[in-house]
Design an enzyme around this catalytic site. Structure first.
Site, PDB file in Angstrom:
ATOM      1  N   GLU C 124       0.844  -1.334   0.029  1.00 18.37           N
ATOM      2  CA  GLU C 124       0.143   0.055  -0.081  1.00 18.37           C
ATOM      3  C   GLU C 124       1.037   1.196  -0.002  1.00 18.37           C
ATOM      4  OE1 GLU C 124      -2.981  -0.083   2.947  1.00 18.37           O
ATOM      5  OE2 GLU C 124      -3.434  -2.156   2.438  1.00 18.37           O
ATOM      6  N   GLY C 128       5.892  -0.643   1.203  1.00 17.25           N
ATOM      7  CA  GLY C 128       5.799  -1.964   0.919  1.00 17.25           C
ATOM      8  C   GLY C 128       6.406  -3.154   1.981  1.00 17.25           C
ATOM      9  N   ILE C 154       0.874  -3.728  -7.771  1.00 14.73           N
ATOM     10  CA  ILE C 154       0.586  -5.157  -7.886  1.00 14.73           C
ATOM     11  C   ILE C 154       0.903  -5.482  -9.198  1.00 14.73           C
ATOM     12  CG2 ILE C 154      -1.291  -6.741  -7.811  1.00 14.73           C
ATOM     13  CD1 ILE C 154      -3.275  -4.413  -6.793  1.00 14.73           C
ATOM     14  N   THR C 155       1.848  -6.909  -9.239  1.00 18.85           N
ATOM     15  CA  THR C 155       2.437  -7.157 -10.550  1.00 18.85           C
ATOM     16  C   THR C 155       1.106  -7.717 -11.370  1.00 18.85           C
ATOM     17  OG1 THR C 155       4.335  -7.674  -9.493  1.00 18.85           O
ATOM     18  CG2 THR C 155       3.926  -8.990 -11.381  1.00 18.85           C
ATOM     19  N   ASP C 233       8.528 -16.019  -1.082  1.00 14.71           N
ATOM     20  CA  ASP C 233       9.566 -16.996  -1.043  1.00 14.71           C
ATOM     21  C   ASP C 233       9.376 -17.751  -2.666  1.00 14.71           C
ATOM     22  OD1 ASP C 233      10.514 -16.484   1.205  1.00 14.71           O
ATOM     23  OD2 ASP C 233       9.343 -18.226   2.281  1.00 14.71           O
ATOM     24  N   ARG C 236      10.291 -15.624  -5.472  1.00 22.44           N
ATOM     25  CA  ARG C 236      11.912 -15.556  -5.540  1.00 22.44           C
ATOM     26  C   ARG C 236      12.343 -16.577  -6.211  1.00 22.44           C
ATOM     27  NH1 ARG C 236      12.708 -13.162   0.864  1.00 22.44           N
ATOM     28  NH2 ARG C 236      11.483 -11.229   0.550  1.00 22.44           N
ATOM     29  N   ARG C 261      33.091  -9.067 -33.904  1.00 25.27           N
ATOM     30  CA  ARG C 261      33.807  -7.779 -34.034  1.00 25.27           C
ATOM     31  C   ARG C 261      35.267  -8.012 -33.775  1.00 25.27           C
ATOM     32  NH1 ARG C 261      32.276  -2.807 -35.416  1.00 25.27           N
ATOM     33  NH2 ARG C 261      33.296  -0.929 -34.592  1.00 25.27           N
ATOM     34  N   GLU C 356       9.226  -8.041  -4.929  1.00 24.25           N
ATOM     35  CA  GLU C 356       9.084  -9.196  -3.685  1.00 24.25           C
ATOM     36  C   GLU C 356      10.313  -9.145  -2.732  1.00 24.25           C
ATOM     37  OE1 GLU C 356       6.816 -11.234  -4.038  1.00 24.25           O
ATOM     38  OE2 GLU C 356       6.034 -10.683  -6.036  1.00 24.25           O
ATOM     39  N   GLY C 357      10.556  -7.747  -2.131  1.00 19.92           N
ATOM     40  CA  GLY C 357      11.402  -7.683  -1.323  1.00 19.92           C
ATOM     41  C   GLY C 357      12.830  -7.209  -1.780  1.00 19.92           C
TER      42      GLY C 357
END
Lengths: 320, 258, 373
Positions: C124, C128, C154-155, C233, C236, C261, C356-357
């Site tokens: 929110e 997070g 939100i994903t 978890d 991740r 190259r 996610e953290g």
């Protein structure tokens, strides 16, 4: 011992003789050791077509004349050929590897219970044995195939690997008897000719490709003309996909499309790896670039160091 | 509708090499995939089934390793599969293969439509379809680029000839060989991949089918491979076009028109 | 059976590779530039059954295990990381419903997970990493719950149709509730304009007195934070797979370029300074792959995997950003150009140092575990 015969199936439509058939007559005459070259020709009634075949000098033409050949099915053609081949037993039978040839030949093979080699790039005689050379697994590996115990020895041969050459010969023309057995479950229309309209650059036979070094509106305009003239399409390397003229669908390369045209002409493309992987399967690559060290040049069959505009003008002028 | 799609497993692109000593193809450890054109045939079959109902059966002849391609066909959505597998079928050329497949089709029975890819990308013959059509004594439409069923018994195919197209209408049963232009094969889906392991796969050998033993395998094959060789691999030999643009174009056109 | 699973996994991965090569990779640059999936692309993902990869067979899914699914996202991310993250968000949410959901909820909702995206939302505007400070409320009303609140970042927000949301109950306990976009009181808020993973929508939902039956509560009241952490978890591990794919893409670009190259007459890859970069990218890619596989295997074996999952994303996200930087340097000017995808791969990877953290939070978790062992 009677003289053996090498037969060539001459494919016709109402108005013309399919060119590979003529190429095969020339090739058959070239490889014949002591075999007679016989053209076997299912055709609508047409003196013109027979005369055209005669110009290429087979020893004999067997005509199978019926106006229903205008829209004959594969099976009807195979059936008629079966009638003459099974009674006269030629040593070999060469068939153009056209769509029709490749459709009729295996059906005829099954009727005759003999061997057939598809899409040969070369044929030659070893005594009375026809050695049939064909590519396999792409064109990287070649096979030599023979059919030692069955006759005729049948092969379809790829178009345009041999040149048709007119030559004088005392050709016998024989109109053979046969029965035309209509295939009642099938209705085939008269083939409608099409003008090459590759909607997808991946299917185009000719591609004119533009890169950053050939991106002016004038060049784009000329490239379109040239592509139209060659029956091909215009493609671009990544930088040009940002322009208004070209979208992603025109992009050649790793993140665009892989192409496999017979002819690819690159203008102003340096040849980044991402581009080169997309053109690996092009048959002939021509590249024009002002930079003699541009990687595209070494990856091409023909390289020209110079101005793209100039080269394109000359192509437009000289290509018929 | 009972539709059988005949497929071949081919080595994944350009992974085939030649043993320089024996001149044999090295096929070990070569990953096999469904011949790409055969996927178009499967797609055509599934489309017709989705439209008219019925059953799609995948049929192939080859060693047990071909099972993975049958499974791919099932994962695209086919209903069941038949593999013709036996040492007795080994060494078959197109004539013996066509005969064996046509006998298997007779055993499957009441087949309305047999579909093939136009040719395999390895041997490149495109012969088995018409041979099967001949042995089954049914019509064929080859190299089809458009296909539509008018009703349960009638099919119209448009074939692409060299530089022309032709509409052919047939009353089933028939054999049809298809080009890549016909459709875009659907992907296998995760759910269909899993259910492919639950679908029925029959494995038939020479005892399961009514066969004349002299017409199968090597014995039934009139052709012999005399020699396999790798042609001199030509990387691109770059020819530099010299002179001014006019001369260069002249030289180029002279060369590529030959 | 084991053999069959291996074969099925191989088929799935080949299918994903084909789908990615044909449908996603060609649009990778466009998706980044456009900041969205082009019309019809997501439908292709749905129609080809990709939402159902992990879903159990009872609900019409393909029931592939988590390691197999992670590998699928790894392969997809080589071509386009955004779509792989969209699937990651869906899969991790389904895991929570499967683990904590009431059977009635599963029966009612999971069959639709084959074609509807499910999302999980904790964040929110209050922050997070502070779930206790959230203001979304779940109030008991007879047998039902009334949910009110505003969730952001939100994903798949906006793309997803079903949301598991973290809410605070009247007695200040945490719970996770499932709400559906079709419920009265549900509306979408704004979409974020993020610098990376620009295909993946990230957005806001607003819940105004949404009434849900009691069985829409996942687990029990008070289990909200546990479920939220479990979702982290699971996410991740999958993000580790996505990061592996991104690094594989970075590696491919650097390798191809260094082969083609030349510096004077020497191909770039013969230069030690280039070799060092390519080797480091390759090692980082391999490490991240091993980490996510190990995490997935622990999960499959019902062992504790939180620690490895944190390591996977902490290590993988930083490694992918750094690998992108090294690949950029190999290509030099071209690497810095928007014509090449490297710059957007760095932006894509950068998202996973946060989502996610954050790396900092995960490193805190990892350290705590080390201190207390």
């Amino acid at each position: 011992m009677t003289q053996t015969e090498i037969w060539v199936y001459v494919q016709t439509n109402q108005t013309s003789v399919e060119p590979t058939s003529l190429q095969l007559i020339t090739k058959a005459k070239e490889i014949a050791v002591n075999q007679r070259v016989v053209a076997v020709m299912p055709t609508v009634v047409s003196e013109k077509l027979i005369n055209e075949v005669q110009e290429y000098g087979p020893d004999k033409i067997i005509t199978l004349e019926d106006d229903r050949f205008k829209t004959a099915t594969d099976t009807e053609i195979a059936d008629v050929l079966y009638q003459v081949v099974s009674t006269r037993k030629p040593n070999s039978l060469l068939i153009p590897a056209t769509v029709i040839g490749r459709s009729v030949a295996p059906r005829l093979q099954a009727m005759l219970q003999t061997g057939l080699t598809a899409d040969c790039l070369d044929v030659y005689f070893d005594g009375d044995t026809l050695v049939q050379v064909k590519p396999t697994y792409g064109d990287d590996i070649m096979c030599e195939i023979t059919c030692p115990d069955h006759q005729p020895q049948m092969a379809t041969v790829r178009p345009n690997v041999f040149k048709a050459v007119k030559q004088n010969n005392d050709t016998t023309i024989e109109k053979a008897d046969f029965e035309f057995h209509p295939e009642t479950q099938v209705k085939a229309s008269t083939p409608q000719s099409i003008i090459s309209s590759a909607a997808n650059i991946g299917d185009a036979n000719v591609v004119v490709a533009l890169g950053r070094g050939a991106s002016s509106p004038a060049i784009i305009e000329k490239a379109r003309k040239l592509a139209a003239k060659l029956g091909g399409m215009v493609g671009v390397s990544r930088p040009l996909t940002d322009s208004d003229e070209f979208g992603h669908e025109s992009q050649i390369g790793q993140s665009g499309q892989s192409i496999a045209p017979d002819l690819l002409i690159n203008f102003g493309i340096s040849g980044a790896v991402q581009y080169l992987v997309g053109i690996e399967n092009a048959k002939t690559i021509v590249s024009v670039n002002t930079d003699p060290d541009a990687p595209i040049l070494a990856a091409s069959d023909y390289a020209f160091v110079g101005d793209a505009n100039d080269f394109m003008d000359n192509l437009l002028e000289q290509v018929r | 509708m009972k539709i059988v799609v005949c497929i071949k497993q081919v080595p994944k692109s350009d992974s085939v090499k030649i043993d320089p000593k024996t001149n044999n193809m090295i096929r070990d450890n070569v990953e096999g995939v469904i011949n790409p054109f055969d996927k178009n045939a499967i797609e055509a079959a599934l489309t017709i089934r989705d439209q008219l109902g019925g059953e799609v059966i995948i049929l192939s002849m080859g060693p047990d390793s071909y099972m993975s391609s049958l499974r791919d066909g099932l994962a695209m959505g086919a209903d069941r599969a038949v593999l013709l597998s036996s040492r007795a079928f080994g060494g078959a050329d197109t004539l013996a293969t066509g005969y064996t497949i046509s006998q298997a089709l007779k055993k499957i029975g009441d087949v309305d439509l047999v579909l093939f890819g136009r040719q395999s990308v390895d041997a490149d013959t495109g012969q088995v379809g018409p041979i099967v059509a001949q042995y089954l004594d049914v019509p064929q439409i080859t190299f089809v680029e458009q296909l539509r069923m008018i009703d349960q018994h009638t099919l119209i195919g448009q074939r692409l000839l060299d530089g022309s197209t032709q509409q052919v209408q047939v009353t089933l049963p028939a054999v049809v060989t298809v080009r890549a232009e016909l459709n875009t094969p659907r992907y296998e889906t995760p759910v269909n991949i899993q259910s492919s392991f639950e679908k029925n796969v029959d494995v038939w050998d020479e005892h399961d089918i009514d066969l004349d033993k002299s017409r199968i395998g090597q014995a039934g094959s009139p052709t012999v491979v005399k020699r396999v060789f790798a042609p001199d691999k030509k990387g691109r030999q770059t020819k530099t076009l010299n002179g001014n643009a006019k001369k260069a174009v002249q030289e180029l056109l002279g060369q590529i028109n030959n | 059976m084991e053999q069959q699973n291996i074969m099925a996994a191989g088929m799935l991965h080949r299918m994903i590779r084909e789908f990615t090569d044909n449908e996603l990779a060609p649009l990778d640059m466009q998706i980044d530039a456009q900041g969205d999936y082009p019309d019809g692309l997501f439908d292709k993902v749905v129609n080809n059954g990709l939402l159902a990869i992990t879903l159990p067979k009872d609900y019409g899914g393909a029931a592939f295990d988590y390691e197999t699914a992670a590998k699928a996202l790894h392969i997809m991310a080589i071509g386009n990381a955004s779509m792989a993250v969209t699937l990651e968000g869906h899969f991790k949410t389904l895991e929570q419903i499967l683990k904590y959901g009431d059977q009635r909820l599963k029966d009612a909702y999971l069959p639709s997970a084959t074609h509807r995206i499910f999302a999980f939302s904790q964040t929110e505007s209050s922050g997070g990493s502070n779930p206790k400070g959230i203001s979304t409320r779940a109030t008991r009303q007879g047998d039902d719950w009334i949910i009110t609140g505003d969730k952001i970042m939100i994903t798949n927000g906006g793309l997803a149709q079903v949301y598991c949301v973290l809410a605070k109950t009247d007695d200040d306990q945490m719970g996770v509730f499932l709400v559906d976009q079709d419920m009265p009181g549900f509306s979408f808020g704004k979409r974020e304009d993020f610098i990376g993973l620009r295909g993946t929508p990230v957005g806001e939902i607003v819940m105004d007195h949404i009434k849900v039956p009691s069985y829409h509560l996942l687990g029990k009241v008070g289990q909200g934070l546990e479920i939220g952490n479990n979702a982290h978890d699971d996410a991740r591990i999958l993000m580790g797979a996505v990061l592996t794919g991104i690094m594989e893409h970075e590696l491919q670009i650097a390798v191809d370029y260094s082969k083609q190259r030349k510096a004077l007459d020497t191909p770039l890859y013969e230069l030690q300074s280039i070799q060092e970069k390519i080797a480091e990218i390759a090692i980082a890619r391999q490490n991240t792959e091993l980490l996510y596989q190990h995490g997935a295997q622990l999960k499959l074996a019902h062992q504790s995997y939180a620690q490895v999952a944190a390591m996977t994303k902490s290590y993988g996200s930083r490694a992918a950003v750094r690998s992108g930087d090294m690949a950029l340097q190999v290509l030099a000017g071209y690497g810095y150009s928007r014509e090449y995808p490297i710059e957007h791969l760095i932006r894509d990877a950068r998202a996973m140092e946060i989502a996610e953290g954050t790396v900092e939070r995960m490193n805190g978790e990892i350290t705590l575990k080390q201190i207390n062992r």
